[in-house]
Design a protein around this motif. Structure first.
Motif, PDB file in Angstrom:
ATOM      1  N   LEU A 124       0.809  -1.213   0.000  1.00 18.00           N
ATOM      2  CA  LEU A 124       0.000   0.000   0.000  1.00 18.00           C
ATOM      3  C   LEU A 124       0.846   1.269   0.000  1.00 18.00           C
ATOM      4  O   LEU A 124       0.520   2.233  -0.682  1.00 18.00           O
ATOM      5  N   PHE A 125       1.953   1.263   0.757  1.00 16.41           N
ATOM      6  CA  PHE A 125       2.755   2.485   0.800  1.00 16.41           C
ATOM      7  C   PHE A 125       3.831   2.507  -0.276  1.00 16.41           C
ATOM      8  O   PHE A 125       3.858   3.400  -1.110  1.00 16.41           O
ATOM      9  N   VAL A 126       4.703   1.503  -0.243  1.00 16.24           N
ATOM     10  CA  VAL A 126       5.842   1.531  -1.161  1.00 16.24           C
ATOM     11  C   VAL A 126       5.374   1.522  -2.612  1.00 16.24           C
ATOM     12  O   VAL A 126       5.794   2.340  -3.434  1.00 16.24           O
ATOM     13  N   VAL A 127       4.466   0.598  -2.945  1.00 16.15           N
ATOM     14  CA  VAL A 127       3.987   0.527  -4.321  1.00 16.15           C
ATOM     15  C   VAL A 127       2.950   1.612  -4.590  1.00 16.15           C
ATOM     16  O   VAL A 127       3.013   2.305  -5.610  1.00 16.15           O
ATOM     17  N   GLY A 128       1.982   1.771  -3.674  1.00 16.46           N
ATOM     18  CA  GLY A 128       0.913   2.736  -3.900  1.00 16.46           C
ATOM     19  C   GLY A 128       1.399   4.173  -3.984  1.00 16.46           C
ATOM     20  O   GLY A 128       1.039   4.912  -4.906  1.00 16.46           O
ATOM     21  N   VAL A 129       2.224   4.575  -3.030  1.00 13.19           N
ATOM     22  CA  VAL A 129       2.709   5.957  -3.016  1.00 13.19           C
ATOM     23  C   VAL A 129       3.630   6.227  -4.204  1.00 13.19           C
ATOM     24  O   VAL A 129       3.554   7.292  -4.836  1.00 13.19           O
ATOM     25  N   GLN A 130       4.497   5.274  -4.529  1.00 14.16           N
ATOM     26  CA  GLN A 130       5.371   5.477  -5.686  1.00 14.16           C
ATOM     27  C   GLN A 130       4.568   5.562  -6.990  1.00 14.16           C
ATOM     28  O   GLN A 130       4.874   6.381  -7.861  1.00 14.16           O
ATOM     29  N   ILE A 136      13.548  -9.261 -15.977  1.00 14.40           N
ATOM     30  CA  ILE A 136      12.899 -10.093 -16.990  1.00 14.40           C
ATOM     31  C   ILE A 136      11.392 -10.147 -16.745  1.00 14.40           C
ATOM     32  O   ILE A 136      10.585 -10.020 -17.679  1.00 14.40           O
ATOM     33  N   ALA A 137      11.000 -10.309 -15.479  1.00 11.13           N
ATOM     34  CA  ALA A 137       9.569 -10.348 -15.168  1.00 11.13           C
ATOM     35  C   ALA A 137       8.890  -9.023 -15.506  1.00 11.13           C
ATOM     36  O   ALA A 137       7.805  -9.004 -16.107  1.00 11.13           O
ATOM     37  N   ALA A 138       9.529  -7.908 -15.146  1.00 14.70           N
ATOM     38  CA  ALA A 138       8.939  -6.603 -15.456  1.00 14.70           C
ATOM     39  C   ALA A 138       8.870  -6.369 -16.965  1.00 14.70           C
ATOM     40  O   ALA A 138       7.889  -5.813 -17.472  1.00 14.70           O
ATOM     41  N   LEU A 193      -1.843   4.663 -18.902  1.00 15.32           N
ATOM     42  CA  LEU A 193      -2.211   3.619 -17.944  1.00 15.32           C
ATOM     43  C   LEU A 193      -1.198   2.474 -17.940  1.00 15.32           C
ATOM     44  O   LEU A 193      -0.839   1.954 -16.874  1.00 15.32           O
ATOM     45  N   SER A 194      -0.747   2.082 -19.129  1.00 13.03           N
ATOM     46  CA  SER A 194       0.244   1.002 -19.184  1.00 13.03           C
ATOM     47  C   SER A 194       1.562   1.435 -18.566  1.00 13.03           C
ATOM     48  O   SER A 194       2.242   0.625 -17.912  1.00 13.03           O
ATOM     49  N   SER A 195       1.919   2.704 -18.735  1.00 15.45           N
ATOM     50  CA  SER A 195       3.154   3.199 -18.116  1.00 15.45           C
ATOM     51  C   SER A 195       3.044   3.185 -16.597  1.00 15.45           C
ATOM     52  O   SER A 195       3.977   2.775 -15.892  1.00 15.45           O
ATOM     53  N   PHE A 221       5.124   0.846 -14.014  1.00 12.74           N
ATOM     54  CA  PHE A 221       5.887   1.414 -12.902  1.00 12.74           C
ATOM     55  C   PHE A 221       5.516   0.733 -11.594  1.00 12.74           C
ATOM     56  O   PHE A 221       6.388   0.486 -10.741  1.00 12.74           O
ATOM     57  N   ALA A 222       4.222   0.400 -11.416  1.00  6.03           N
ATOM     58  CA  ALA A 222       3.805  -0.306 -10.202  1.00  6.03           C
ATOM     59  C   ALA A 222       4.455  -1.682 -10.128  1.00  6.03           C
ATOM     60  O   ALA A 222       4.920  -2.111  -9.063  1.00  6.03           O
ATOM     61  N   ILE A 223       4.512  -2.367 -11.253  1.00  7.67           N
ATOM     62  CA  ILE A 223       5.161  -3.681 -11.282  1.00  7.67           C
ATOM     63  C   ILE A 223       6.652  -3.539 -10.995  1.00  7.67           C
ATOM     64  O   ILE A 223       7.242  -4.332 -10.251  1.00  7.67           O
ATOM     65  N   ALA A 224       7.272  -2.507 -11.572  1.00  8.53           N
ATOM     66  CA  ALA A 224       8.688  -2.268 -11.302  1.00  8.53           C
ATOM     67  C   ALA A 224       8.926  -1.962  -9.828  1.00  8.53           C
ATOM     68  O   ALA A 224       9.962  -2.340  -9.262  1.00  8.53           O
ATOM     69  N   SER A 225       7.961  -1.293  -9.174  1.00  7.60           N
ATOM     70  CA  SER A 225       8.096  -1.005  -7.748  1.00  7.60           C
ATOM     71  C   SER A 225       8.076  -2.291  -6.924  1.00  7.60           C
ATOM     72  O   SER A 225       8.830  -2.433  -5.957  1.00  7.60           O
ATOM     73  N   ILE A 226       7.215  -3.234  -7.308  1.00  6.14           N
ATOM     74  CA  ILE A 226       7.180  -4.519  -6.614  1.00  6.14           C
ATOM     75  C   ILE A 226       8.509  -5.248  -6.785  1.00  6.14           C
ATOM     76  O   ILE A 226       9.050  -5.826  -5.822  1.00  6.14           O
ATOM     77  N   MET A 227       9.051  -5.224  -7.990  1.00  5.81           N
ATOM     78  CA  MET A 227      10.337  -5.865  -8.220  1.00  5.81           C
ATOM     79  C   MET A 227      11.458  -5.171  -7.442  1.00  5.81           C
ATOM     80  O   MET A 227      12.414  -5.806  -6.988  1.00  5.81           O
ATOM     81  N   THR A 228      11.317  -3.849  -7.262  1.00  9.93           N
ATOM     82  CA  THR A 228      12.306  -3.114  -6.477  1.00  9.93           C
ATOM     83  C   THR A 228      12.275  -3.548  -5.013  1.00  9.93           C
ATOM     84  O   THR A 228      13.319  -3.615  -4.350  1.00  9.93           O
ATOM     85  N   ILE A 229      11.086  -3.850  -4.509  1.00  8.04           N
ATOM     86  CA  ILE A 229      10.979  -4.346  -3.134  1.00  8.04           C
ATOM     87  C   ILE A 229      11.732  -5.656  -2.985  1.00  8.04           C
ATOM     88  O   ILE A 229      12.472  -5.868  -2.013  1.00  8.04           O
ATOM     89  N   ILE A 230      11.574  -6.544  -3.956  1.00  8.52           N
ATOM     90  CA  ILE A 230      12.259  -7.843  -3.896  1.00  8.52           C
ATOM     91  C   ILE A 230      13.771  -7.655  -3.942  1.00  8.52           C
ATOM     92  O   ILE A 230      14.522  -8.257  -3.166  1.00  8.52           O
ATOM     93  N   THR A 231      14.241  -6.791  -4.845  1.00 10.67           N
ATOM     94  CA  THR A 231      15.678  -6.528  -4.940  1.00 10.67           C
ATOM     95  C   THR A 231      16.214  -5.895  -3.656  1.00 10.67           C
ATOM     96  O   THR A 231      17.282  -6.263  -3.166  1.00 10.67           O
ATOM     97  N   GLY A 232      15.459  -4.922  -3.115  1.00  8.99           N
ATOM     98  CA  GLY A 232      15.890  -4.286  -1.872  1.00  8.99           C
ATOM     99  C   GLY A 232      15.918  -5.250  -0.707  1.00  8.99           C
ATOM    100  O   GLY A 232      16.839  -5.219   0.123  1.00  8.99           O
ATOM    101  N   ALA A 233      14.918  -6.139  -0.628  1.00 11.49           N
ATOM    102  CA  ALA A 233      14.915  -7.144   0.439  1.00 11.49           C
ATOM    103  C   ALA A 233      16.121  -8.066   0.328  1.00 11.49           C
ATOM    104  O   ALA A 233      16.745  -8.422   1.336  1.00 11.49           O
ATOM    105  N   GLY A 234      16.463  -8.459  -0.901  1.00  9.16           N
ATOM    106  CA  GLY A 234      17.652  -9.293  -1.082  1.00  9.16           C
ATOM    107  C   GLY A 234      18.921  -8.591  -0.636  1.00  9.16           C
ATOM    108  O   GLY A 234      19.816  -9.213  -0.037  1.00  9.16           O
ATOM    109  N   GLY A 235      19.011  -7.289  -0.894  1.00  6.63           N
ATOM    110  CA  GLY A 235      20.184  -6.544  -0.447  1.00  6.63           C
ATOM    111  C   GLY A 235      20.292  -6.488   1.062  1.00  6.63           C
ATOM    112  O   GLY A 235      21.385  -6.659   1.631  1.00  6.63           O
ATOM    113  N   VAL A 236      19.163  -6.268   1.753  1.00  2.00           N
ATOM    114  CA  VAL A 236      19.198  -6.208   3.217  1.00  2.00           C
ATOM    115  C   VAL A 236      19.555  -7.572   3.814  1.00  2.00           C
ATOM    116  O   VAL A 236      20.357  -7.660   4.755  1.00  2.00           O
TER     117      VAL A 236
END
Length: 435
Positions: free
Chosen positions: A45-51, A249-251, A292-294, A298-313
């Motif tokens: 809701l915050f990370v993806v929604g706000v972005q 690749i997923a995005a 709308l597609s853009s 971007f929302a999908i890319a935000s979800i992928m960013t969460i996964i990448t950031g979690a892996g870094g932590v």
């Protein structure tokens, strides 16, 4: 029923996102995706929604500034000198507005990055923190994290400019020999740039986590990341590269599917060849679907960013467990229900975890006839299970009710080091009865 009055009994630690001992590549990859399920209210809701909302406002504002700036040129003769002045002025206004909006969008992205780091760090301690608590950790580190992002962007621009200068000079010479050198130099720069980017990206992979969790400045965080990746370059590179490939690749697949279906939907709703009004409607509808597609991409890319950031932590926490033994402090924090010092604080002279060695003592299994041990529940809940008879335990607190101050493993009466905890979800089996 468990006998909680037996000597040496202690409640088992809460199960968090990851085990409280050094883990491996598979755990990091799997838990990076599982982080989305731990606190979806914050992450989705915050990370993806706000972005996504920020990206929508960014596109709308940029379109509005461009339309307002260039619309003035419609009232002037295109052949006049005033028209050229208006066009240059409109371009400058659009450029300045785009830069300001880009900085605002980067600030929102920085906050989202910090929230992901804080959330994963709390999830590793079996805590499901609300946004207000996460913000207390992110807010002091915001400007340092934002400054590091600007520093990386400025360094990238300078590097690209330095690489472009010889190519421009060779192109201006415009001779067959210089064009051969141009192609050779371009290939060398591309290959060399990829290698340098991968190397620096790996060495700096822990910088955002160090800024947020250790509360240090960017240059100190760079030094910390450089130190933690020393001797662990290839494992860190493997996690970063695989997460980058999987998420991108997923995005790309999802974005390509959206781009493919948008023209089909437009042509179905508004057939071509009917008239001028239909053509205008098709154009407007095409722009709407493009926007709308853009936004969805971007929302999908935000979800992928969460996964990448979690892996870094998680990679950062694993490295600190191996180098500084913070897994022992994390266990004390969990067993004290948060009434202990911050386990992520940097302590000078901290020793590596005794569980990081490949010859660490094995897990102590219960004797035959002892009550069975069950897998601990998901993080946020508590479990009680008796330890094996004679197995040393790490006390949750001292006799005065405070957490132990020692940073090393707490030995038993015979000086033994606490055994490495069992893997989450494992259920040790009792040995066969004597014949």
């Amino acid at each position: 029923m468990t006998n909680t009055t037996a000597p040496g009994w202690a409640p088992a630690p809460r199960q968090g996102l990851v085990p409280l001992y050094p883990y491996g590549f598979g755990t990091i990859m799997g838990r990076s995706f599982a982080a989305l399920r731990g606190n979806p209210k914050v992450l989705l809701l915050f990370v993806v929604g706000v972005q996504t909302l920020a990206m929508t406002l960014y596109l709308a504002a940029l379109l509005g500034i461009s339309a307002a700036a260039f619309s003035r040129a419609d009232t002037v003769d295109p052949a006049s000198a005033e028209f050229q002045d208006l066009m240059w002025g409109a371009a400058a206004i659009t450029l300045i507005g785009g830069i300001v909006l880009t900085f605002a969008l980067a600030a929102v992205t920085t906050i989202a990055q910090g929230v992901v780091i804080a959330e994963v760090s709390h999830a590793a301690l079996a805590e499901k923190a609300p946004f207000s608590r996460l913000w207390k950790r992110v807010r002091p580190a915001f400007w340092r994290l934002f400054g590091y992002s600007l520093l990386i962007g400025l360094a990238t621009i300078i590097a690209l400019a330095v690489l472009a200068v010889p190519l421009v000079l060779l192109g201006l010479a415009n001779t067959p020999v210089t064009w051969v050198f141009f192609v050779v130099l371009l290939l060398l720069e591309l290959l060399g740039g990829i290698v340098v980017y991968a190397w620096l990206g790996t060495k700096l992979f822990f910088v955002p986590s160090a800024i947020v969790l250790e509360r240090v400045r960017p240059f100190r965080a760079i030094a910390r990341s450089w130190t933690l990746t020393r001797g662990r370059f290839w494992p860190t590179f493997g996690v970063a590269a695989l997460l980058y490939l999987v998420t991108n690749i997923a995005a790309s697949v999802i974005s390509s599917a959206l781009s493919l279906f948008a023209p089909l939907i437009t042509s179905t709703l508004v057939p071509f060849g009917v008239g001028e009004s239909t053509s205008v409607a098709a154009t407007v509808l095409g722009f709407v679907f493009l926007g709308l597609s853009s936004i969805l991409s971007f929302a999908i890319a935000s979800i992928m960013t969460i996964i990448t950031g979690a892996g870094g932590v998680l990679t950062y926490i694993d490295a600190r467990m191996r180098e500084e033994g913070i897994d022992l402090r994390m266990r004390r924090y969990v067993e004290a229900h948060g009434d202990a010092d911050d386990p992520y604080e940097f302590l000078e002279g901290a020793q590596p975890s005794p569980h990081a060695s490949p010859v660490a003592p094995p897990t102590a299994y219960p004797a035959y006839g002892a009550p069975p041990q069950y897998a601990p529940p998901q993080y946020g809940a508590y479990a009680t299970q008796p330890p094996a008879p004679g197995a040393p335990t790490v006390p949750a607190s001292s006799s005065d009710g405070h957490a132990p101050s020692s940073d090393g493993p707490v030995p038993s009466s015979d000086g033994a080091v606490p055994p490495r905890p069992a893997d989450p979800g494992s259920r040790p089996q009792p040995p066969a009865p004597p014949v």
